[in-house]
Write a protein that holds these residues in place. Structure first.
Motif, mmCIF file in Angstrom:
data_model
loop_
_atom_site.group_PDB
_atom_site.id
_atom_site.type_symbol
_atom_site.label_atom_id
_atom_site.label_comp_id
_atom_site.label_asym_id
_atom_site.label_seq_id
_atom_site.Cartn_x
_atom_site.Cartn_y
_atom_site.Cartn_z
ATOM 1 N N MET A 208 44.954 31.713 48.140
ATOM 2 C CA MET A 208 46.232 32.239 48.189
ATOM 3 C C MET A 208 46.990 31.942 46.942
ATOM 4 S SD MET A 208 47.395 31.204 51.944
ATOM 5 C CE MET A 208 46.535 31.709 53.502
ATOM 6 N N MET A 209 46.598 30.773 46.443
ATOM 7 C CA MET A 209 47.450 30.314 45.288
ATOM 8 C C MET A 209 46.843 31.121 43.799
ATOM 9 S SD MET A 209 48.166 26.430 45.673
ATOM 10 C CE MET A 209 46.729 25.766 46.473
ATOM 11 N N VAL A 210 45.555 31.300 43.677
ATOM 12 C CA VAL A 210 44.805 31.931 42.921
ATOM 13 C C VAL A 210 45.086 33.199 42.680
ATOM 14 C CG1 VAL A 210 42.777 32.806 41.936
ATOM 15 C CG2 VAL A 210 42.790 30.387 42.715
ATOM 16 N N GLN A 211 45.650 33.934 43.793
ATOM 17 C CA GLN A 211 46.013 35.416 43.944
ATOM 18 C C GLN A 211 47.142 35.612 43.329
ATOM 19 O OE1 GLN A 211 44.198 38.154 44.480
ATOM 20 N NE2 GLN A 211 42.571 36.607 44.421
ATOM 21 N N VAL A 212 48.004 34.560 43.106
ATOM 22 C CA VAL A 212 49.543 34.459 42.465
ATOM 23 C C VAL A 212 49.413 34.586 41.110
ATOM 24 C CG1 VAL A 212 51.671 33.390 42.247
ATOM 25 C CG2 VAL A 212 50.645 33.415 44.347
ATOM 26 N N ASN A 213 48.358 34.032 40.276
ATOM 27 C CA ASN A 213 48.194 34.492 39.144
ATOM 28 C C ASN A 213 47.388 35.642 38.637
ATOM 29 O OD1 ASN A 213 49.007 31.680 38.705
ATOM 30 N ND2 ASN A 213 47.056 30.957 38.207
ATOM 31 N N PRO A 214 48.092 36.585 37.823
ATOM 32 C CA PRO A 214 47.712 37.743 37.499
ATOM 33 C C PRO A 214 46.403 37.877 37.304
ATOM 34 C CG PRO A 214 50.007 37.400 36.514
ATOM 35 C CD PRO A 214 49.522 36.096 37.202
ATOM 36 N N HIS A 215 45.643 36.749 36.425
ATOM 37 C CA HIS A 215 44.390 37.000 36.119
ATOM 38 C C HIS A 215 43.513 36.317 37.045
ATOM 39 C CE1 HIS A 215 45.130 32.855 35.249
ATOM 40 N NE2 HIS A 215 44.743 32.779 34.048
ATOM 41 N N LYS A 216 43.911 36.146 38.122
ATOM 42 C CA LYS A 216 43.093 35.765 39.312
ATOM 43 C C LYS A 216 42.217 34.406 39.273
ATOM 44 C CE LYS A 216 45.050 39.087 41.442
ATOM 45 N NZ LYS A 216 46.209 38.957 42.256
ATOM 46 N N ARG A 217 42.669 33.334 38.333
ATOM 47 C CA ARG A 217 42.031 32.189 38.440
ATOM 48 C C ARG A 217 43.147 31.074 37.963
ATOM 49 N NH1 ARG A 217 42.138 30.197 33.384
ATOM 50 N NH2 ARG A 217 41.980 31.464 31.255
ATOM 51 N N LEU A 218 42.829 29.956 38.415
ATOM 52 C CA LEU A 218 43.858 28.983 38.118
ATOM 53 C C LEU A 218 43.810 28.420 36.467
ATOM 54 C CD1 LEU A 218 42.987 26.015 40.758
ATOM 55 C CD2 LEU A 218 44.941 27.616 40.935
ATOM 56 N N VAL A 219 45.268 28.373 36.239
ATOM 57 C CA VAL A 219 45.329 27.986 34.732
ATOM 58 C C VAL A 219 44.766 26.783 34.568
ATOM 59 C CG1 VAL A 219 46.892 27.609 32.783
ATOM 60 C CG2 VAL A 219 47.566 29.394 34.599
ATOM 61 N N THR A 220 44.186 26.417 33.327
ATOM 62 C CA THR A 220 43.699 25.139 33.104
ATOM 63 C C THR A 220 44.993 24.195 32.198
ATOM 64 O OG1 THR A 220 42.954 25.228 30.838
ATOM 65 C CG2 THR A 220 41.447 25.728 32.614
#
Length: 251
Positions: A208-220
């Protein structure tokens, strides 16, 4: 990049984004004072030869001022301030009591105010300085389910923009970094909370959180640190009063 001769302050420097920024600056030659509430995490981080631990809660004005004063006495005036310490929790407004509201605004917004004010005591009058607040994409848009957090991060962006206007032309710049969901302990804790609240698996909660990021991954955390380093590098002097999004796309 060479930051030799610079003294940086990083609040919340014992883990996550703060630690990534502190290490990057230490690796570039800066002496870095890291603060936080957890002595063990700070001491572990301070194994790096240029990172120096100081236990101080950003909500404790006297302790924070004393830590900054001691750091300046030991390592010289600050030229870089990273107001990073904060909390990230979501709750519907009708379920938020005044104590919780004040804790969120206090830690994130008051903490940034107290950190920057303490740093400016040694930065004012110098011809170069960098102040960076680690905000969030929630400082640029409304984050569903987290109105108090959203308000606190909007406040941080406003604080930075007001200071940028006050100090324009001084050589000290003020900017905010606005990351999306970052792979840190905070996301790990929020994953567990969402899982319990929504009755889904932790993998589903993280998705659910990953989907909020437009590139569909967690930022490092290192990606956020790279942005902070850029703001301290050559050619960054005209970047002032900006809220720089680090989320893989437009919020």
């Amino acid at each position: 990049m060479d930051l030799t001769g610079h003294h940086a302050l990083v609040t919340g420097g014992g883990s996550g984004i703060g630690l990534a920024i502190a290490r990057a600056m230490g690796n570039a030659g800066a002496e870095v004072t890291i603060t936080g509430r957890r002595a063990a995490a700070l001491e572990e981080a301070a194994a790096h030869p240029r990172l120096h631990a100081a236990v101080a809660d950003v909500l404790d004005e006297a302790a924070l001022d004393a830590a900054v004063d001691a750091a300046v006495a030991a390592r010289g005036p600050l030229s870089i301030c990273i107001a990073n310490a904060g909390i990230a929790e979501g709750r519907a407004l009708h379920k938020t009591d005044l104590a919780e509201w004040r804790r969120m605004l206090g830690t994130n917004l008051d903490g940034a105010f107290l950190t920057i004010r303490a740093a400016l005591r040694t930065m004012r009058g110098r011809d170069w300085g960098r102040v960076i607040a680690v905000a969030s994409v929630a400082g640029l848009k409304g984050l569903k389910g987290a109105p108090a957090y959203t308000a606190s991060k909007h406040g941080m962006v406003g604080l930075v923009r007001g200071l940028a206007a006050d100090y324009a032309g001084s050589g000290i710049t003020f900017n905010a970094l606005c990351p999306g969901y970052v792979a840190t302990e905070i996301v790990t804790r929020n994953t567990a909370a969402i899982s319990a609240r929504a009755g889904v698996s932790q993998a589903e909660a993280e998705a659910m959180m990953v989907q909020v990021n437009p590139h569909k991954r967690l930022v490092t955390a290192e990606e956020v640190a790279a942005a902070a380093m850029w703001l301290c590098g050559p050619g960054s002097g005209s970047v002032n009063g900006q809220a720089i999004e680090i989320s893989g796309g437009q919020a």
